[in-house]
Design an enzyme around this catalytic site. Structure first.
Site, PDB file in Angstrom:
ATOM      1  N   HIS A  83       0.805  -1.226   0.000  1.00 59.37           N
ATOM      2  CA  HIS A  83       0.000   0.000   0.000  1.00 59.37           C
ATOM      3  C   HIS A  83       0.837   1.274   0.000  1.00 59.37           C
ATOM      4  O   HIS A  83       0.316   2.354  -0.257  1.00 59.37           O
ATOM      5  CB  HIS A  83      -0.924   0.005   1.229  1.00 59.37           C
ATOM      6  N   GLU A 135      -3.096   3.087   2.005  1.00 60.08           N
ATOM      7  CA  GLU A 135      -2.613   3.695   0.761  1.00 60.08           C
ATOM      8  C   GLU A 135      -2.824   5.209   0.779  1.00 60.08           C
ATOM      9  O   GLU A 135      -1.952   5.984   0.357  1.00 60.08           O
ATOM     10  CB  GLU A 135      -3.305   3.086  -0.462  1.00 60.08           C
ATOM     11  N   THR A 173      -5.708   3.895  -5.680  1.00 61.64           N
ATOM     12  CA  THR A 173      -5.701   3.021  -6.872  1.00 61.64           C
ATOM     13  C   THR A 173      -6.811   1.979  -6.857  1.00 61.64           C
ATOM     14  O   THR A 173      -7.067   1.344  -7.882  1.00 61.64           O
ATOM     15  CB  THR A 173      -4.354   2.283  -6.990  1.00 61.64           C
TER      16      THR A 173
END
Length: 323
Positions: A83, A135, A173
């Site tokens: 991450h 993340e 993402t």
């Protein structure tokens, strides 16, 4: 009840693609190779990927998962999770003198590099993502200031930015592609000159697995997502199936699958988040067969050939766990 399910349940349709992506595959391989090369224990900051099975498997091989670098002894080998981490964590690891292998997904690193580059050019950032996700913490932690998180359209309307002349947008993402597009539209409406990434930040694997569910969900009576509750992309697959009007459930292990979910259902769709191993999918298929599924077939889908090289110092680049 078992007989009732067995009488009705007929077919299992498998989404393609599903399961491990290149970034997850690489991250797990980094930990496994570090264990082979340096011996146990290898310390990993945060779960290497968000999957219970994977984490427990690596624990059994000698990985120790920690959140605080103070829990890592001096001179130890440390792996950053897929991450990504903040600059503060990097600096602390340097100061403590750990031998570090960075398993950050290269597609997350791409976002970090973009943030650093544009920050030098005077840009502030709007980040689309989920508060508290590692993340997001890693990406926002690339800067000490000038990056603002939005989780939904309402957050965009509430933004008060110090300047909007030089403003860029980045995203986590593993978001819902459709949700992110809606939030991005709101950002562009409020800040028409905002700079977007050249290529979207949502990764190919997230996009492909969501596209596969868009094909799968209308063809089945119920969708089962193999994935852990902490996995962002697995949660998005369940939400997407439900949004398309198909009941959907997430299972962390085959035992989580409940027979009542299948009552009156003839076709079951099965997919897996990007951090869920295929062995769990096969175990869920076995459980579905035990509950009366007669046939299993894969739907056509995108074939993925992405592969990321390993960091320096972890052996032969050509060796791979993919495939």
């Amino acid at each position: 009840m078992g007989d009732k399910v067995a009488d009705e349940l007929h077919e299992v349709l498998l989404a393609e693609p599903r399961g491990f992506c290149a970034g997850v595959d690489r991250a797990i391989e980094i930990v496994e190779r570090a264990l082979k090369k340096f011996g146990a224990p290898i310390y990993v900051r945060h779960e290497i990927v968000h999957n219970t099975y994977v984490v427990n498997d690596l624990k059994a091989k000698g990985a120790i998962f920690i959140e605080d670098l103070a829990d890592v002894p001096p001179g130890a080998t440390l792996v950053f999770s897929a991450h990504g981490v903040s600059q503060a964590v990097r600096h602390e690891a340097d100061e403590r003198g750990f031998s570090v292998f960075d398993a950050t997904c290269p597609l997350v690193t791409k976002v970090h590099v973009e943030v650093a580059k544009l920050h030098k050019e005077g840009y502030d950032f709007v980040m689309i993502g989920h508060k508290g996700h590692p993340e997001v913490e890693g990406t926002m932690g690339q800067l000490s200031e000038g990056i603002f998180l939005v989780e939904d359209v309402q957050d965009v309307e509430r933004l008060h930015l110090p300047q909007t002349e030089r403003l860029a947008v980045v995203t986590q993402t593993t978001l819902s592609v459709d949700d992110a597009a809606e939030i991005l539209t709101a950002v562009k409406r409020r800040f028409p000159t905002v700079r977007e990434p050249k290529m979207q930040d949502i990764c190919y694997a997230t996009q492909n697995r969501q596209d596969a569910v868009k094909v799968l969900a209308p063809s089945v009576d119920v969708v089962i997502v193999v994935g852990s509750p902490t996995s962002s992309n697995s949660n998005r697959l369940q939400e997407l199936a439900e949004r398309l009007g198909t009941p959907a459930y997430m299972v962390d292990q085959p035992e989580d699958l409940k027979a009542q979910w299948l009552e009156g259902k003839r076709r079951v769709g099965l997919t897996a988040g990007a951090s869920a191993p295929e062995i769990l999918v096969q175990q869920v298929i076995a459980r579905l067969r035990a509950l009366g599924a007669v046939s299993v077939r894969s739907l056509p889908g995108v074939e993925e050939s992405v592969h990321f090289p390993l960091p320096m110092g972890l052996g032969d680049k050509s060796m791979s766990r993919l495939g």
